[in-house]
Design a protein around this motif. Structure first.
Motif, PDB file in Angstrom:
ATOM      1  N   GLN A 225       0.806  -1.212   0.000  1.00 45.69           N
ATOM      2  CA  GLN A 225       0.000   0.000   0.000  1.00 45.69           C
ATOM      3  C   GLN A 225       0.845   1.270   0.000  1.00 45.69           C
ATOM      4  O   GLN A 225       0.337   2.353  -0.275  1.00 45.69           O
ATOM      5  N   ALA A 226       2.136   1.128   0.285  1.00 49.19           N
ATOM      6  CA  ALA A 226       3.035   2.286   0.209  1.00 49.19           C
ATOM      7  C   ALA A 226       3.574   2.493  -1.201  1.00 49.19           C
ATOM      8  O   ALA A 226       4.150   3.550  -1.496  1.00 49.19           O
ATOM      9  N   PRO A 228       3.527   3.121  -5.303  1.00 52.51           N
ATOM     10  CA  PRO A 228       2.677   3.949  -6.167  1.00 52.51           C
ATOM     11  C   PRO A 228       1.754   3.169  -7.081  1.00 52.51           C
ATOM     12  O   PRO A 228       0.637   3.615  -7.357  1.00 52.51           O
ATOM     13  N   HIS A 231      -1.713   2.327  -5.605  1.00 55.34           N
ATOM     14  CA  HIS A 231      -2.635   3.462  -5.570  1.00 55.34           C
ATOM     15  C   HIS A 231      -3.260   3.689  -6.948  1.00 55.34           C
ATOM     16  O   HIS A 231      -4.446   4.005  -7.063  1.00 55.34           O
ATOM     17  N   VAL A 250      -7.380  10.028  -1.489  1.00 56.02           N
ATOM     18  CA  VAL A 250      -6.038   9.662  -1.033  1.00 56.02           C
ATOM     19  C   VAL A 250      -5.177   9.221  -2.216  1.00 56.02           C
ATOM     20  O   VAL A 250      -4.007   9.624  -2.334  1.00 56.02           O
ATOM     21  N   HIS A 251      -5.742   8.408  -3.104  1.00 50.38           N
ATOM     22  CA  HIS A 251      -4.988   7.936  -4.272  1.00 50.38           C
ATOM     23  C   HIS A 251      -4.567   9.104  -5.167  1.00 50.38           C
ATOM     24  O   HIS A 251      -3.431   9.167  -5.636  1.00 50.38           O
ATOM     25  N   TYR A 254      -1.846  11.174  -3.506  1.00 51.62           N
ATOM     26  CA  TYR A 254      -0.571  10.449  -3.539  1.00 51.62           C
ATOM     27  C   TYR A 254       0.192  10.809  -4.815  1.00 51.62           C
ATOM     28  O   TYR A 254       1.397  11.107  -4.777  1.00 51.62           O
ATOM     29  N   TYR A 255      -0.516  10.812  -5.947  1.00 54.83           N
ATOM     30  CA  TYR A 255       0.149  11.121  -7.213  1.00 54.83           C
ATOM     31  C   TYR A 255       0.449  12.607  -7.368  1.00 54.83           C
ATOM     32  O   TYR A 255       1.439  12.981  -8.011  1.00 54.83           O
ATOM     33  N   VAL A 257       1.399  14.573  -4.928  1.00 51.70           N
ATOM     34  CA  VAL A 257       2.651  14.731  -4.180  1.00 51.70           C
ATOM     35  C   VAL A 257       3.817  14.122  -4.958  1.00 51.70           C
ATOM     36  O   VAL A 257       4.916  14.687  -5.015  1.00 51.70           O
ATOM     37  N   MET A 258       3.586  12.983  -5.570  1.00 52.90           N
ATOM     38  CA  MET A 258       4.620  12.315  -6.361  1.00 52.90           C
ATOM     39  C   MET A 258       5.083  13.202  -7.512  1.00 52.90           C
ATOM     40  O   MET A 258       6.286  13.311  -7.794  1.00 52.90           O
TER      41      MET A 258
END
Length: 276
Positions: A225-226, A228, A231, A250-251, A254-255, A257-258
């Motif tokens: 789950q950590a 990429p 997600h 959240v998904h 995540y991207y 921030v990536m």
């Protein structure tokens, strides 16, 4: 008076944000990349689209005939082909983005010396980074659009929400491309590129691509789950059936921030390597 006015204009231009990094000429990098793709990389691009389609046909139809239906997002019962199709689309977006931002970038950076020559002109490192990443995103967009059409032709698209898989795939490609280009700037030999494949393959096999995450022990679930790719797989699965929740946000975050981390890393590395 004319000389004074020109000097004032030049001083004003130098004061604009990111003036030393960005010349607002990303178009030149993009045009050059499109011409190169048209003349030498067209076959590679086509092969990148065909691969996930073959996986879908072999696993989704062949193995799916034995499995039947599975539980999708929100408890929806869907066919096995509909279950793995969004995951394969995510993998396709990842592979296309990482190919463009690692192997292609490595050759341009270390052998063709393309970026050095670009930065000898008025282009800044942010122009180069945005141009190269845009090319990776364009490839991801074409893959996502074509694969979604294949899904629709196979009857695997059951809601209009599934159309959001295309822009979501572009976001996923953006995340992998920005991080991939930054990491590539540290690579010095072709052999070191094997580490990229070494990381991609386990993500492909274990990020709930072909079976649910719950088959793993809980500690392993936390590790997956950590990553990429997980997600991305979960995001596209939710979009494919129109089942949304707080994890959808959240998904996406995540991207986001990536992408931000990758852009900062890539820009700083290009500046450090070629503008010292």
């Amino acid at each position: 008076m004319s000389l004074v006015k020109d000097a004032d204009l030049e001083l004003t231009a130098d004061r604009r944000p990111l003036a030393s990094l960005y010349s607002r000429n990303v178009r030149a990098v993009i045009v050059r990349g499109l011409v190169a793709t048209k003349t030498s990389n067209a076959a590679i691009m086509i092969s990148g689209f065909v691969e996930p389609v073959l996986y879908l046909l072999s696993m989704g139809i062949g193995l799916g005939a034995l499995i039947g239906t599975v539980q999708g997002p929100g408890g929806t019962e869907i066919s096995y082909a509909a279950y793995i199709a969004p995951a394969l689309l995510t993998v396709s977006a990842m592979n296309g983005a990482l190919y463009d931002s690692t192997m292609n970038v490595f050759f341009k950076m270390n052998y063709a010396k393309l970026y050095q020559n670009m930065l000898y002109t008025s282009l800044g490192p942010l122009d180069v980074a945005l141009g190269e990443i845009f090319l990776a995103l364009l490839r991801g967009f074409l893959y996502a659009t074509g694969f979604t059409i294949v899904m629709a032709a196979m009857g695997l698209v059951t809601t209009w929400w599934a159309l959001l898989m295309v822009p979501a795939s572009v976001l996923i490609a953006f995340g992998f491309a920005s991080i991939g280009m930054g990491i590539t700037s540290y690579i010095r030999t072709f052999q070191q590129l094997d580490w990229v494949t070494f990381i991609m393959l386990p993500m492909f096999l274990f990020s709930a691509t072909f079976y649910p995450l719950t088959v793993y022990p809980e500690p392993i679930q936390w590790v997956i789950q950590a990553l990429p790719l997980w997600h991305g797989v979960e995001l596209l699965r939710q979009l494919s059936v129109g089942a949304f929740g707080y994890m959808t946000v959240v998904h996406v975050l995540y991207y986001v921030v990536m992408v931000a981390v990758g852009m900062v890393l890539t820009t700083r590395r290009l500046r450090a390597l070629f503008l010292r």
